[in-house]
Design a protein around this motif. Structure first.
Motif, PDB file in Angstrom:
ATOM      1  N   GLU A 208      32.844  34.267  47.790  1.00 16.88           N
ATOM      2  CA  GLU A 208      34.117  33.698  47.355  1.00 16.88           C
ATOM      3  C   GLU A 208      34.725  34.559  46.271  1.00 16.88           C
ATOM      4  O   GLU A 208      34.077  35.460  45.722  1.00 16.88           O
ATOM      5  CB  GLU A 208      33.904  32.281  46.829  1.00 16.88           C
ATOM      6  CG  GLU A 208      32.987  32.216  45.623  1.00 16.88           C
ATOM      7  CD  GLU A 208      32.793  30.805  45.116  1.00 16.88           C
ATOM      8  OE1 GLU A 208      32.153  30.638  44.074  1.00 16.88           O
ATOM      9  OE2 GLU A 208      33.298  29.858  45.775  1.00 16.88           O
ATOM     10  N   ILE A 209      35.992  34.286  45.969  1.00 18.94           N
ATOM     11  CA  ILE A 209      36.687  34.954  44.876  1.00 18.94           C
ATOM     12  C   ILE A 209      36.762  33.987  43.710  1.00 18.94           C
ATOM     13  O   ILE A 209      37.318  32.899  43.834  1.00 18.94           O
ATOM     14  CB  ILE A 209      38.093  35.389  45.309  1.00 18.94           C
ATOM     15  CG1 ILE A 209      38.005  36.376  46.472  1.00 18.94           C
ATOM     16  CG2 ILE A 209      38.840  36.022  44.131  1.00 18.94           C
ATOM     17  CD1 ILE A 209      39.356  36.769  47.027  1.00 18.94           C
ATOM     18  N   ILE A 214      34.751  39.192  43.256  1.00 17.98           N
ATOM     19  CA  ILE A 214      33.997  38.817  44.445  1.00 17.98           C
ATOM     20  C   ILE A 214      32.626  38.300  44.017  1.00 17.98           C
ATOM     21  O   ILE A 214      31.904  38.977  43.285  1.00 17.98           O
ATOM     22  CB  ILE A 214      33.815  40.016  45.385  1.00 17.98           C
ATOM     23  CG1 ILE A 214      35.164  40.624  45.762  1.00 17.98           C
ATOM     24  CG2 ILE A 214      33.040  39.609  46.636  1.00 17.98           C
ATOM     25  CD1 ILE A 214      36.020  39.722  46.598  1.00 17.98           C
ATOM     26  N   THR A 228      28.307  38.374  40.373  1.00 18.35           N
ATOM     27  CA  THR A 228      29.696  38.811  40.274  1.00 18.35           C
ATOM     28  C   THR A 228      29.803  40.271  40.671  1.00 18.35           C
ATOM     29  O   THR A 228      29.113  41.121  40.125  1.00 18.35           O
ATOM     30  CB  THR A 228      30.236  38.621  38.844  1.00 18.35           C
ATOM     31  OG1 THR A 228      30.125  37.243  38.489  1.00 18.35           O
ATOM     32  CG2 THR A 228      31.692  39.044  38.777  1.00 18.35           C
ATOM     33  N   THR A 231      36.245  43.397  41.477  1.00 17.15           N
ATOM     34  CA  THR A 231      37.403  42.518  41.452  1.00 17.15           C
ATOM     35  C   THR A 231      38.102  42.555  42.803  1.00 17.15           C
ATOM     36  O   THR A 231      38.082  43.565  43.511  1.00 17.15           O
ATOM     37  CB  THR A 231      38.393  42.942  40.359  1.00 17.15           C
ATOM     38  OG1 THR A 231      38.851  44.276  40.628  1.00 17.15           O
ATOM     39  CG2 THR A 231      37.732  42.898  38.996  1.00 17.15           C
ATOM     40  N   ALA A 232      38.734  41.440  43.147  1.00 11.53           N
ATOM     41  CA  ALA A 232      39.395  41.339  44.446  1.00 11.53           C
ATOM     42  C   ALA A 232      40.516  42.357  44.588  1.00 11.53           C
ATOM     43  O   ALA A 232      40.775  42.855  45.685  1.00 11.53           O
ATOM     44  CB  ALA A 232      39.932  39.921  44.622  1.00 11.53           C
ATOM     45  N   LEU A 238      41.497  43.078  51.900  1.00  7.97           N
ATOM     46  CA  LEU A 238      40.621  41.958  51.544  1.00  7.97           C
ATOM     47  C   LEU A 238      40.593  40.894  52.634  1.00  7.97           C
ATOM     48  O   LEU A 238      39.548  40.296  52.901  1.00  7.97           O
ATOM     49  CB  LEU A 238      41.091  41.351  50.217  1.00  7.97           C
ATOM     50  CG  LEU A 238      40.316  40.142  49.689  1.00  7.97           C
ATOM     51  CD1 LEU A 238      38.862  40.512  49.419  1.00  7.97           C
ATOM     52  CD2 LEU A 238      40.969  39.604  48.414  1.00  7.97           C
ATOM     53  N   ARG A 242      37.290  39.470  54.511  1.00  4.43           N
ATOM     54  CA  ARG A 242      36.895  38.064  54.559  1.00  4.43           C
ATOM     55  C   ARG A 242      36.717  37.586  55.994  1.00  4.43           C
ATOM     56  O   ARG A 242      35.821  36.782  56.281  1.00  4.43           O
ATOM     57  CB  ARG A 242      37.934  37.217  53.823  1.00  4.43           C
ATOM     58  CG  ARG A 242      38.043  37.566  52.339  1.00  4.43           C
ATOM     59  CD  ARG A 242      39.014  36.694  51.598  1.00  4.43           C
ATOM     60  NE  ARG A 242      38.486  35.348  51.390  1.00  4.43           N
ATOM     61  CZ  ARG A 242      39.027  34.468  50.554  1.00  4.43           C
ATOM     62  NH1 ARG A 242      40.104  34.791  49.860  1.00  4.43           N
ATOM     63  NH2 ARG A 242      38.506  33.278  50.398  1.00  4.43           N
TER      64      ARG A 242
END
Length: 255
Positions: A208-209, A214, A228, A231-232, A238, A242
């Motif tokens: 998940e974000i 991410i 963690t 970063t998205a 992206l 997903r």
């Protein structure tokens, strides 16, 4: 009943150039056209690495105001899109482009509300980058809402078209044993990871974000359940990533 204003000679010539550029890249049938406004990028306000190489910020303009205010146009086709900015035409193919999603709070046209301005950075067929961004119209706070910007329509179509073009190619590559990378994240048919973190798909409960990063949740981890990652905004395509994750998690859970 008011008759539509006929196109000027300049508009006819621009359309001919756009059609020719789209034809050279075999983009197929034109699906939609939007009037947009272009703004040069101030170098000190560049929000990410490589921003100085970007060509222009392009903001959605309402169709009713397009003829009066637009100095650029966005045309969506079956297999790609064109962005005409001040006489220059950029061509993007859905099957080869790289899209980065982000936001900036420091551009002069940033929305005064909490969300700021959303940005979508695409790579054209020449390897150059152009940013589509959704913000207030001329700094007007009353137009900050997504429902007012009108941009959800064209962005949804671009995201869906890129996913439709690239997901089958990615799945085929994974099927032959290739390892795919999305920024610092990599994945294979059997596992996913970044840095020193990796997990086999049957162990992955969720990706998940969270707070722009991410996060990977691993079943039975003796350490932290949430790791963690990047970063998205640093993950290209992206939405394709997903879609791959959901497919591979499902396949891993039901081999």
């Amino acid at each position: 009943m008011t008759r539509p204003t006929p196109p000027t000679r300049g508009e006819e010539l621009l359309l001919a150039r756009i059609s020719a550029a789209a034809g050279r890249e075999h983009l197929g049938k034109r699906c939609a056209t939007y009037g947009v406004a272009a703004h040069p990028i101030p170098a000190p306000a560049a929000p990410a690495r490589g921003i100085r190489a970007l060509l222009a910020f392009v903001r959605y303009g309402r169709p009713s105001a397009a003829r009066a205010r637009a100095d650029a146009r966005l045309d969506l086709y079956e297999h790609g899109m064109t962005v005409a900015v001040r006489g220059r035409i950029h061509v993007v193919r859905y099957d080869t482009t790289s899209v980065l999603q982000g936001s900036t709070r420091h551009h002069p046209h940033v929305c005064a509300r909490a969300g700021g301005t959303r940005t979508y950075t695409l790579t054209d067929v020449d390897g150059k980058r152009i940013v589509l961004y959704v913000g207030p119209e001329d700094g007007g706070v009353e137009d900050c809402g997504a429902e007012d910007s009108g941009a959800e329509g064209w962005w949804f179509e671009i995201r869906r078209a890129v996913t439709r073009a690239q997901l089958p190619l990615a799945l085929a590559a994974l099927g032959t044993g290739e390892r795919l990378t999305f920024g610092d994240v990599w994945l294979t048919r059997r596992e996913v990871g970044w840095g020193e973190v990796s997990a086999r798909w049957p162990e992955v409960q969720q990706i998940e974000i969270s707070h722009g990063a991410i996060c990977l949740e691993i079943a039975g981890s003796r350490q932290r359940r949430h790791r963690t990652g990047p970063t998205a905004s640093e993950i290209p395509n992206l939405f394709v990533f997903r879609a791959l994750v959901e497919r591979l998690r499902t396949d891993g859970a039901h081999p």
